[in-house]
Design an enzyme around this catalytic site. Sequence first.
Site, PDB file in Angstrom:
ATOM      1  N   CYS A   1       0.825  -1.226   0.000  1.00 32.54           N
ATOM      2  CA  CYS A   1       0.000   0.000   0.000  1.00 32.54           C
ATOM      3  C   CYS A   1       0.852   1.265   0.000  1.00 32.54           C
ATOM      4  O   CYS A   1       0.338   2.360  -0.234  1.00 32.54           O
ATOM      5  CB  CYS A   1      -0.938   0.015   1.195  1.00 32.54           C
ATOM      6  SG  CYS A   1      -1.985  -1.430   1.277  1.00 32.54           S
TER       7      CYS A   1
ATOM      8  N   HIS B   1      -3.394   7.124   3.020  1.00 31.36           N
ATOM      9  CA  HIS B   1      -3.789   5.829   2.459  1.00 31.36           C
ATOM     10  C   HIS B   1      -5.200   5.496   2.939  1.00 31.36           C
ATOM     11  O   HIS B   1      -5.518   5.658   4.115  1.00 31.36           O
ATOM     12  CB  HIS B   1      -2.799   4.759   2.907  1.00 31.36           C
ATOM     13  CG  HIS B   1      -3.218   3.375   2.536  1.00 31.36           C
ATOM     14  ND1 HIS B   1      -3.644   3.060   1.270  1.00 31.36           N
ATOM     15  CD2 HIS B   1      -3.297   2.227   3.270  1.00 31.36           C
ATOM     16  CE1 HIS B   1      -3.969   1.779   1.231  1.00 31.36           C
ATOM     17  NE2 HIS B   1      -3.773   1.259   2.428  1.00 31.36           N
TER      18      HIS B   1
ATOM     19  N   ASN C   1     -10.017  -0.298   0.139  1.00 33.16           N
ATOM     20  CA  ASN C   1      -8.556  -0.195   0.134  1.00 33.16           C
ATOM     21  C   ASN C   1      -8.026  -0.711  -1.211  1.00 33.16           C
ATOM     22  O   ASN C   1      -8.156  -1.898  -1.502  1.00 33.16           O
ATOM     23  CB  ASN C   1      -8.021  -1.022   1.302  1.00 33.16           C
ATOM     24  CG  ASN C   1      -6.513  -0.984   1.427  1.00 33.16           C
ATOM     25  OD1 ASN C   1      -5.813  -0.522   0.531  1.00 33.16           O
ATOM     26  ND2 ASN C   1      -6.013  -1.476   2.535  1.00 33.16           N
TER      27      ASN C   1
END
Length: 345
Positions: free
Chosen positions: A132, A272, A302
């Site tokens: 990520c 994020h 996500n």
Amino acid sequence: MSTLPARKFRNPRAKHDFKGRTCSIASVGSYVPDRIVTNAELEKLVDTTDDWITSRTGIKERRIAAADEFTSDLGAKAARRAMEKAGITADQIDLIIVSTITPDMPFPSTACLVQQKLGATRAAAFDLEAACSGFIYGLEVGQQFIMSRTYDTVLVIGAEKLSSIINWKDRNTCVLFGDGAGAAILQSRPNSHGLLTACMGADGAKAELLSMPGGGSRCPATVASVSDGLHFLRMEGKETFKSAVNAMCSAANEVLRRCEIDITQVKLVIPHQANQRIIDAVGDRLGTKPGQVFVNLHKYGNTSAASVAIALDEAVTSGQVQRGDLVLLVVFGAGLTWGAAVIEW
Ligand code: UT7
């Protein structure tokens, strides 16, 4: 001597002798697949509820790529949008970096497949794997090639087809993730600071918290590895959550310190997009004001390396970020990895 106008922040790269060279983000672009999967649809797959997903994560829906749409397709689509906005053609691209944990295949790299799809025949191409955190890692690596005058135009892509590594029977993970891609064109442009600084961090001692154990040299694909579910993403949510908040806050403070600015000078914080509670905790600890933290998690879940790239594109497109604004990007992911960057948009 730099010909750049005076700014109310310190450019950490100015201490190096770059002779006025800067790394500007000429444009960003993004792409998400058409298919929307709502929490209500997931209620039919696993023992979950819209209420649990919304209250524990903030996610309402996510995009899922078609069976014949791969990470390289998502990345190439985002890249074309960024190229159009920057006014560049494929033959101007010197280097393509694709950050992903869901490559089309173990090799060749997804970056090579994107190069072919774009027709960027002059470009070198490689993948970068920082989960990520991949987009900030990609920006930082890409800018090194710009600042060193190795290349003039670098395409950085964060792209994921996470739906391909999700166990759709595991309620702990399947509600969290989505597919998508974001891309940025890096160039040195006059009178533009662009990427002011970026920091990156890692802690391999916590690799087990978030991983896909199968498919590599440690555990190649076998009938047993497949039936044991080793080719699916696994996460210890609670521990990952705690590490995320701490690492994101310290990375954000590090880049603010380097630029000699405080949070009030930042127009928008783009964290994020993993969990609304992580985003809120990071925003609180950094002392952000209401509306200062960008969120699109409810729409996409996500999307790992694509997350902040898509968010930056949406923030720019919606006018929340204007040329000259300072933007703070902050990320966290498997590895563990983390990072933050300050951009003068
Ligand atoms: O992108 C990289 C970084 N990723 C992250 O930062 C993600 C970090 N972690 C998280 O976002 C959160 O830890 C989760 C959203 C994954 C989980 O939230 P949580 O508040 O930590 O829940 P939990 O894992 O402690 O689970 C609480 C309960 C459990 O039931 P019991 O054991 O208390 O009976 C779970 O089985 O919630 C249950 N649960 C669910 N219930 C309904 C877990 N997933 C679900 C679900 N629906 N989808």
